[in-house]
Motif scaffolding. Structure first.
Motif, mmCIF file in Angstrom:
data_model
loop_
_atom_site.group_PDB
_atom_site.id
_atom_site.type_symbol
_atom_site.label_atom_id
_atom_site.label_comp_id
_atom_site.label_asym_id
_atom_site.label_seq_id
_atom_site.Cartn_x
_atom_site.Cartn_y
_atom_site.Cartn_z
ATOM 1 N N ALA A 155 0.830 -1.203 0.000
ATOM 2 C CA ALA A 155 0.000 0.000 0.000
ATOM 3 C C ALA A 155 0.863 1.251 0.000
ATOM 4 N N TRP A 170 -4.814 1.710 -2.386
ATOM 5 C CA TRP A 170 -5.800 0.653 -2.603
ATOM 6 C C TRP A 170 -5.358 -0.316 -3.695
ATOM 7 N N VAL A 195 -4.771 -4.272 -2.883
ATOM 8 C CA VAL A 195 -5.535 -5.309 -3.590
ATOM 9 C C VAL A 195 -4.599 -6.209 -4.389
ATOM 10 N N LEU A 225 -13.510 5.937 4.719
ATOM 11 C CA LEU A 225 -13.206 4.587 5.204
ATOM 12 C C LEU A 225 -14.233 4.071 6.205
ATOM 13 N N LEU A 255 -8.544 -2.983 2.274
ATOM 14 C CA LEU A 255 -8.895 -1.631 1.835
ATOM 15 C C LEU A 255 -8.794 -0.619 2.971
ATOM 16 N N ALA A 302 -5.058 -0.109 3.866
ATOM 17 C CA ALA A 302 -4.411 0.721 2.853
ATOM 18 C C ALA A 302 -4.868 2.168 2.958
ATOM 19 N N GLY A 303 -6.163 2.369 3.254
ATOM 20 C CA GLY A 303 -6.653 3.731 3.439
ATOM 21 C C GLY A 303 -5.976 4.423 4.596
ATOM 22 N N SER A 353 -2.526 5.490 3.557
ATOM 23 C CA SER A 353 -2.529 6.675 2.701
ATOM 24 C C SER A 353 -2.738 7.957 3.494
#
Length: 318
Positions: A90, A109, A113, A187, A231, A234-235, A238
């Motif tokens: 990520a 993302w 994934v 999120l 997800l 990873a969010g 970020s």
């Protein structure tokens, strides 16, 4: 009762986070600033500390819940996103997106994934399906590969982007504002399904055969829960970079609080508490230095993780 105590502790930490900084505020000043709006002392609270607090809370909740989900699905306390390579992939995607002028969350993302798909392919057994131990071992190699790729991107970047990426990779909430809060709120809808999956995770932990006998579609549920956890992790990456040990430590601590049961909501609260406490220490101990929050999450999470794992080993042996 323990859930109520955890909520009260998190509220206390949130109040401390609003008060901490180069200019400390008293409880009365914090309340006055919250209700007076972005004027006077309230400007510092509303423009700097409040968005930073909200971003850290959401990121910590995402990492804590994701860590517990992966540890439960793979039945391994070490199978957190930062161990199986998901966090590193990520981060690689986010840095690549940053260098290309794209939203970092989208890049994170894509990286997460891709990591899930690659791990599923590498660790799949032709007859037995997904091998949990293989996921952890393959993930360690994937983490090293993604880390090397991130360093290569930074070396090829310009001075401005490289310094920004290096600061972000340490795991920091410095500079978090209302735009980051808006991204963090994206999120929350992804977190909600995990909070309702407590009983599903409890049954999946019993083993695939027993879970199927209880009527669960093991493959579909494992894929769906793993994708959601990837997800949100990873969010979180970020938003504030890879905060070490939050996802790894929140799962065992929440299990200890829940008497051995997997509780994603409790794990999310523990993760939020870790990040908030680390941010308070970052701004309270050395406010002029602006040390990264990730440094303190490691200092807090590593000893707690060792103590909790030691206690779990002692309980199993007895």
């Amino acid at each position: 009762m323990r859930l109520v105590l955890m909520l009260l502790a998190l509220v206390a930490l949130a109040g401390l986070a609003l008060a901490a900084g180069r200019s400390w505020l008293g409880p009365v000043e914090v309340m006055q600033a919250l209700f007076s709006g972005p004027e006077g002392v309230g400007r510092m609270l509303w423009s700097l500390r409040l968005p930073r607090l909200i971003t850290g809370l959401v990121a910590g909740m995402c990492l804590g819940a994701a860590g517990l989900v992966f540890q439960t699905l793979l039945r391994n306390p070490l199978a957190s996103p930062d161990v199986i390579g998901l966090t590193q992939c990520a981060a690689f995607g986010a840095v690549a997106a940053l260098m290309a002028g794209l939203p970092p969350m989208a890049g994170a993302w894509v990286g997460a994934v891709s990591a899930i798909i690659l791990l599923g392919w590498l660790a799949a057994h032709p007859r037995e399906g997904l091998a949990p131990r293989a996921v952890v071992l393959q993930g360690l190699g994937l983490a090293l590969l993604a880390g090397a790729g991130t360093e290569a991107l930074i070396l090829r970047a310009g001075d401005g982007n490289a310094s920004m990426a290096m600061a972000w990779l340490t795991g920091t909430l410095n500079g978090a504002g209302w735009p980051e809060v808006g991204h963090a709120l994206w999120l929350v809808p992804l977190l909600a399904p995990l909070f309702t999956a407590r009983r599903i995770l409890d049954r999946l932990e019993l083993g695939d055969d027993l879970a199927r006998s209880l009527g669960l579609r093991v493959g579909v549920l494992r894929a769906a829960l793993g994708l959601l956890a990837a997800l949100i992790a990873a969010g979180a990456v970020s938003l504030c970079g890879p905060l070490g040990f939050v996802a790894l430590a929140a799962g065992p601590v929440s299990r200890w609080l829940a008497r051995g049961r997997p509780d994603p909501f409790l794990a999310a609260l523990v993760g939020a508490g870790f990040v908030t406490l680390a941010d308070v220490l970052a701004r309270g101990l050395a406010p002029a230095a602006l040390l990264p929050t990730g440094l303190y999450t490691a200092l807090i999470g590593a000893p707690i993780l060792l103590v909790v794992l030691r206690r779990q080993m002692s309980d199993k042996s007895s």
